[in-house]
Design an enzyme around this catalytic site. Structure first.
Site, PDB file in Angstrom:
ATOM      1  N   ASP A 214      24.100-100.503 -71.627  1.00  0.00           N
ATOM      2  CA  ASP A 214      22.900-100.271 -72.441  1.00  0.00           C
ATOM      3  C   ASP A 214      23.088-100.940 -73.794  1.00  0.00           C
ATOM      4  O   ASP A 214      24.133-101.529 -74.070  1.00  0.00           O
ATOM      5  CB  ASP A 214      22.696 -98.762 -72.631  1.00  0.00           C
ATOM      6  CG  ASP A 214      23.917 -98.117 -73.273  1.00  0.00           C
ATOM      7  OD1 ASP A 214      23.998 -98.140 -74.514  1.00  0.00           O
ATOM      8  OD2 ASP A 214      24.805 -97.622 -72.545  1.00  0.00           O
ATOM      9  N   ASP A 216      23.016 -99.219 -76.717  1.00  0.00           N
ATOM     10  CA  ASP A 216      23.245 -98.138 -77.672  1.00  0.00           C
ATOM     11  C   ASP A 216      21.893 -97.748 -78.287  1.00  0.00           C
ATOM     12  O   ASP A 216      20.945 -97.523 -77.543  1.00  0.00           O
ATOM     13  CB  ASP A 216      24.296 -98.540 -78.704  1.00  0.00           C
ATOM     14  CG  ASP A 216      24.951 -97.340 -79.364  1.00  0.00           C
ATOM     15  OD1 ASP A 216      25.285 -96.379 -78.628  1.00  0.00           O
ATOM     16  OD2 ASP A 216      25.130 -97.344 -80.589  1.00  0.00           O
TER      17      ASP A 216
END
Length: 276
Positions: A214, A216
């Site tokens: 991802d 973050d």
């Protein structure tokens, strides 16, 4: 000739024992307590390996409660020369996409609750005070072989990367995430420290395969990281991580590690100031 024996520490979703042949389980204890789970002993090709699930096989140990000292000590106790680890992480850079592999070469420590040494002065600890140098935390020789594997497999990867390790188990605030970017962090997780430090104290060749899941939470135009978002990329990352391990470990087994292992063990020994 010093043959490699490889300890594998599997992160979230990256600890499948099926990668090992002729496997058997072994429950051990150490002076620092029990490791996260049973050691799964087996081979990849002709290389002896020891697999350990960092969070336990039920994934029921949260990052701050992992017994990192017992995990590393158990692998050292089993005669491992190397520790290759997998770790899920968030990306702090636009060009590190979810699914990318990052070969870590540096870290920034933002943990607060973890014992980072085997020499802490407690009753069962090793004697003395260890001032282990961390200029080069990850084994450059092992990282070179990881690059060969990633080139061979054709996976998108980044040859260097700085891991920011936070305490967890919460994710970062947006302000923290932006600050870590300003500091030069490339990826972020909750487990590299103190694992890499303890491996260095133990005289082990340590390298990490970080797999981005991802972005973050630093992107203003995107929703923050969630468990649901992370889980979406886990299967793809797990498959990729297993393929890297299956390719790189036989390559490690082909090398003569005598000089490298001797250097790591000597550095570990000479970094200890004995008690008077």
């Amino acid at each position: 000739m010093e043959k490699a024996k490889v300890g594998i520490i599997g992160g979230s979703g990256l600890d499948d024992p099926d990668i090992l042949q002729n496997r058997q389980e072994k429950y051990v204890d150490t002076p620092f307590g029990k490791p996260s789970d049973a050691l799964v002993i087996g081979t990849i090709g002709s290389v002896e390996c020891v697999l350990l699930a960092r969070h336990g096989r039920r994934h029921d140990i949260h990052p701050s409660k992992i017994n990192f000292r017992a995990n590393i000590h158990a692998l050292k106790q089993e005669g491992c020369t190397h520790v290759i680890v997998t770790t899920a992480c968030g990306s702090l850079k636009e060009d590190i996409h979810p699914g990318d592999v990052v070969l870590l070469d540096q870290f920034i420590d933002r943990t607060t609750k973890r014992i980072q040494t085997f020499y802490d002065g407690e009753e069962n600890s090793l004697k003395g005070v260890c001032h282990i140098p961390m200029h080069t935390p990850f084994c450059p020789e092992t990282r070179k072989i990881l690059k060969q594997s990633l080139d061979h497999l054709g996976f998108r990867y980044h040859p260097t990367g700085t891991m920011v390790t936070i305490e967890g188990p919460r994710f970062s605030s947006r302000s923290e995430s932006k600050m870590f970017r300003m500091w030069g962090g490339d990826v972020i997780n909750m487990t590299t420290v103190p694992e890499v430090v303890l491996a260095k104290e133990a005289g082990l060749c340590y390298a990490a395969i970080a797999l981005a899941t991802d972005y973050d939470c630093w992107r203003d135009d995107e929703e923050a990281v969630t468990v649901e978002a992370v889980l979406k990329t886990f299967k793809q990352n797990a498959d990729r991580g297993m393929k890297v391990l299956l390719d790189v470990i036989p390559r490690i087994g082909e090398q003569d590690w005598t000089a490298v292992v001797k250097e790591y063990r000597t550095t570990a020994k000479e970094s200890v100031m004995p008690s008077k």
